[in-house]
Enzyme design. Sequence first.
Site, PDB file in Angstrom:
ATOM      1  N   LYS A   1       0.849  -1.201   0.000  1.00  0.00           N
ATOM      2  CA  LYS A   1       0.000   0.000   0.000  1.00  0.00           C
ATOM      3  C   LYS A   1       0.883   1.248   0.000  1.00  0.00           C
ATOM      4  CE  LYS A   1      -3.417   2.246   3.007  1.00  0.00           C
ATOM      5  NZ  LYS A   1      -4.583   2.371   2.123  1.00  0.00           N
TER       6      LYS A   1
ATOM      7  N   SER B   1     -24.309   8.798   7.986  1.00  0.00           N
ATOM      8  CA  SER B   1     -23.058   9.508   8.239  1.00  0.00           C
ATOM      9  C   SER B   1     -23.017  10.816   7.467  1.00  0.00           C
ATOM     10  CB  SER B   1     -21.861   8.635   7.867  1.00  0.00           C
ATOM     11  OG  SER B   1     -21.932   8.256   6.525  1.00  0.00           O
TER      12      SER B   1
ATOM     13  N   GLU C   1     -24.495  -9.508   0.051  1.00  0.00           N
ATOM     14  CA  GLU C   1     -23.185 -10.093  -0.240  1.00  0.00           C
ATOM     15  C   GLU C   1     -22.895 -11.322   0.597  1.00  0.00           C
ATOM     16  OE1 GLU C   1     -20.716  -6.555   0.640  1.00  0.00           O
ATOM     17  OE2 GLU C   1     -19.675  -7.896   2.029  1.00  0.00           O
TER      18      GLU C   1
ATOM     19  N   CYS D   1     -26.954  -1.347   0.727  1.00  0.00           N
ATOM     20  CA  CYS D   1     -26.222  -0.651  -0.335  1.00  0.00           C
ATOM     21  C   CYS D   1     -26.133  -1.468  -1.612  1.00  0.00           C
ATOM     22  CB  CYS D   1     -24.780  -0.349   0.015  1.00  0.00           C
ATOM     23  SG  CYS D   1     -24.343  -0.172   1.671  1.00  0.00           S
TER      24      CYS D   1
ATOM     25  N   HIS E   1     -21.158   8.091  -4.313  1.00  0.00           N
ATOM     26  CA  HIS E   1     -19.789   7.636  -4.581  1.00  0.00           C
ATOM     27  C   HIS E   1     -19.031   8.624  -5.451  1.00  0.00           C
ATOM     28  CE1 HIS E   1     -22.252   4.134  -3.602  1.00  0.00           C
ATOM     29  NE2 HIS E   1     -21.191   3.768  -2.915  1.00  0.00           N
TER      30      HIS E   1
ATOM     31  N   CYS F   1     -26.455   6.349  -0.071  1.00  0.00           N
ATOM     32  CA  CYS F   1     -25.695   5.714   1.011  1.00  0.00           C
ATOM     33  C   CYS F   1     -25.197   6.832   1.932  1.00  0.00           C
ATOM     34  CB  CYS F   1     -24.529   4.913   0.410  1.00  0.00           C
ATOM     35  SG  CYS F   1     -23.756   3.779   1.580  1.00  0.00           S
TER      36      CYS F   1
HETATM   37  N1  GLN Z   1     -25.293   4.386   8.224  1.00  0.00           N
HETATM   38  C1  GLN Z   1     -24.110   4.114   7.470  1.00  0.00           C
HETATM   39  C2  GLN Z   1     -23.573   5.414   6.898  1.00  0.00           C
HETATM   40  O1  GLN Z   1     -24.350   6.277   6.623  1.00  0.00           O
HETATM   41  C3  GLN Z   1     -24.397   3.180   6.333  1.00  0.00           C
HETATM   42  C4  GLN Z   1     -23.159   2.864   5.559  1.00  0.00           C
HETATM   43  C5  GLN Z   1     -23.344   1.800   4.501  1.00  0.00           C
HETATM   44  O2  GLN Z   1     -24.424   1.536   4.070  1.00  0.00           O
HETATM   45  N2  GLN Z   1     -22.288   1.196   4.051  1.00  0.00           N
HETATM   46  O3  GLN Z   1     -22.375   5.576   6.705  1.00  0.00           O
HETATM   47 ZN    ZN Z   2     -25.023   2.021   1.905  1.00  0.00          ZN
END
Ligand code: GLN
Ligand code: ZN
Length: 768
Positions: free
Chosen positions: A32, A447, A619, A657, A708, A740
């Site tokens: 890395k 978040s 997943e 997600c 993203h 997300c």
């Molecule tokens: N509650 C988390 C966030 O908002 C969900 C993150 C995720 O879905 N990977 O970061």
């Molecule tokens: Zn998510």
Amino acid sequence: MSVHSVNFVSYVNNLKTHCLGFPRIGSQRELKKATESYWKHTISLDELLVAAENLKQQNWQTQKDAGLSRVTTGDFSLYDHILDITIMLGAIPPRFLWHNVDSEIDLAFRMARGDVEQNIPAMQMTKWFDANYHYIVPEFSPRLALSRRSCGVVRDTRTAANLGFSPKPVLTGPVTYLALSKNYGNTNRWEYLDNVLEIYQSVLRELSELADWIQIDEPILCTDLTAEAQDAFQKTYPKLIAGSGTAKILLTTYFGTLEGNLDLALSSGCAGLHLDLVRGNNQLDSVTKKLPADMILSAGVVDGRNIWRTDLSSALGKLWKIQAEIGRERVAIASSCSLLHCPVDLDNETKLDPELKSWMAFAVQKCGEIAVLSDLLDGKVSEKILEENTQIIQGRKTSPRVVDDVVQERCASIEPAMLQRKGGFAERKKSQQSLNLPFLPTTTIGSFPQTHSIRKARRSFRNGELTQPEYESFMQNTITDIVRKQEELGLDVLVHGEPERNDMVEYFGEQLSGFCFSENGWVQSYGNRYVKPPIIFGDITRKQPMTVQWIQFAQSQTVKPMKGMLTGPVTILCWSFVRDDISRAEVCRQIALAIRDEVADLEKAGIRIIQIDEAALREGLPLRKGDADEYLTYATDSFRLASSGADNQTQIHSHMCYSEFNTIIRWIVRMDADVISIESSRSGMQLLEAFREFEYPNEIGPGVYDIHSPRVPSTDEIIRLLAKALQYIPKNRLWVNPDCGLKTRDWTETLESLKNMVAAAKYLRESE
Ligand code: GLN
Ligand code: ZN
């Protein structure tokens, strides 16, 4: 013994012990550091290559020192080994060939990461089977012309041989490679098979001059094969065998059982077959009985997917059984799969509790276990080693740190009613009307940007540079600020922003008993991104409330509803190293009970909306369709167990997600969350097609923009997406939210995007 029989034995028996691949990241994450420095131009290409050479040689030395009869070559990659095969085949998507290729290393990095200057998007990345490793998905599009390019495996095998190691090169097999590739336009990637095989043959020819065994990985054989893949497999192996001269091919399968593909593998003509005898132990009898006389069996008895010390006597039991059926000369001992999925070296752990540490083995230690098993099988080492190991394994099984009777009794007495909300959705919806939410309520996923100062505060608190009161007041100020911003934006359901959380799983793991953490237990997730999964070693309990303090504080800062934010049991399970002495379903239930208690405490603290994230639910699906229902049953049951204690008036949300959930939609319905939020903006709400046939009965927030990317979506664009969503979801059940969590974004783009999102919702409400 005559010269002849010696020759015969050494001929057949020369692959005695090996691992299927070794972690490439280095015990100090050297890879890395080197690649990131190269990308930042602080080291040159030559310096990067020197770092890579050092890592490879260290890994070979480790395997040799452990006593393995071969060292694996070709398992190293600067980014991803599937990407390297793509380069080897010259399967370069045309968009990357806009100028003469400077170096193939730079080309690979551009393919993996995109070319920002030229605005060329990166290739897609996806999960490697059910591991947490992600590979770069090969693209087959109409204009693709294959031709052999550079090939690290030949170079590395030559280097290893020159340095006096006995190399066993590894390549991902053509069938797995093509099965994992994607068609673009109206290309059928299987039509490239002959082309692909010619290139593999040329590589094998070169390798056959450097090594006696060549490992070809076909993990796809442990999945339900399509007819095309089956045909391709039958065509492939005669050609590869013909192309590999005097070298023998070891066909490796892992991550599961061969089942219906067993005969394909046995009739491949390869000189050896590798089985994953950790996950696929039940296939052993059927294989040994049918194994052709000229085929050896590589027994994958050391778990490559976990961090536990091997139970030597149980592994030895398997090996004795095999030996009795096919003879010692035809047995090789190996890791179940590549050790890529394990952290590198347990000796780097200085802070782990010694008892817990004694239960573990990382990649370096696992190589040692493989060698010891061979010596034990041959009676070359004292049985004392076995006794010591048995003691440790027994100690782990019965340790009071592992077993908590209270938890086990509580788990055993789970009643079906505990998995059931008190009222049905309609009744709950009525009770939740007092939340006073408008049509098309707006919210976020949890978040908010994790700024430099937030990360620094967490770090300083850990280091003892910040006192508890200082840390708490910093976090409270941060939360207050995040609440103010959401109020100014006019969002309807607020969140506290998760500034106190480093990671959505680690945060909970650190507060639950039964979890421990390594300092250096990094595993490659993709390219330069590594993860350090929590380790679940014992029965799980919640020692005290985990989130209530922060959520309650956040709620005190606003009259709007504050959404409590929890990570769900399945996600915590999937993103941890899990104990192997009880079933995963049982571990999942234990976590669910802990989360259930947290839900109850949040309710008591006056929180009316609680989100339980199940980012990893999909997943976690097993590789075989036939195993899906069992998993989905305990997964959704666990979610229900975690959430169903809530009163009717408490609104339960969940976030997932991913967007491809057509096949599991009925299971998502079974979770019975009042509201789910899902990814969908990238596919332009395409996922909602699933609802044409199967209506989602509760409320749903299909993400209206892609978090993203730093791009700010316009109000118009969001209105268009919502209008589309309204064709599938009635307006009294549609929510408005991003895709997300926003933790990786910065504030400027976050505020602009959310402003547009709120404006879009208001516009649609007013045009009612
Ligand atoms: N509650 C988390 C966030 O908002 C969900 C993150 C995720 O879905 N990977 O970061
Ligand atoms: Zn998510």
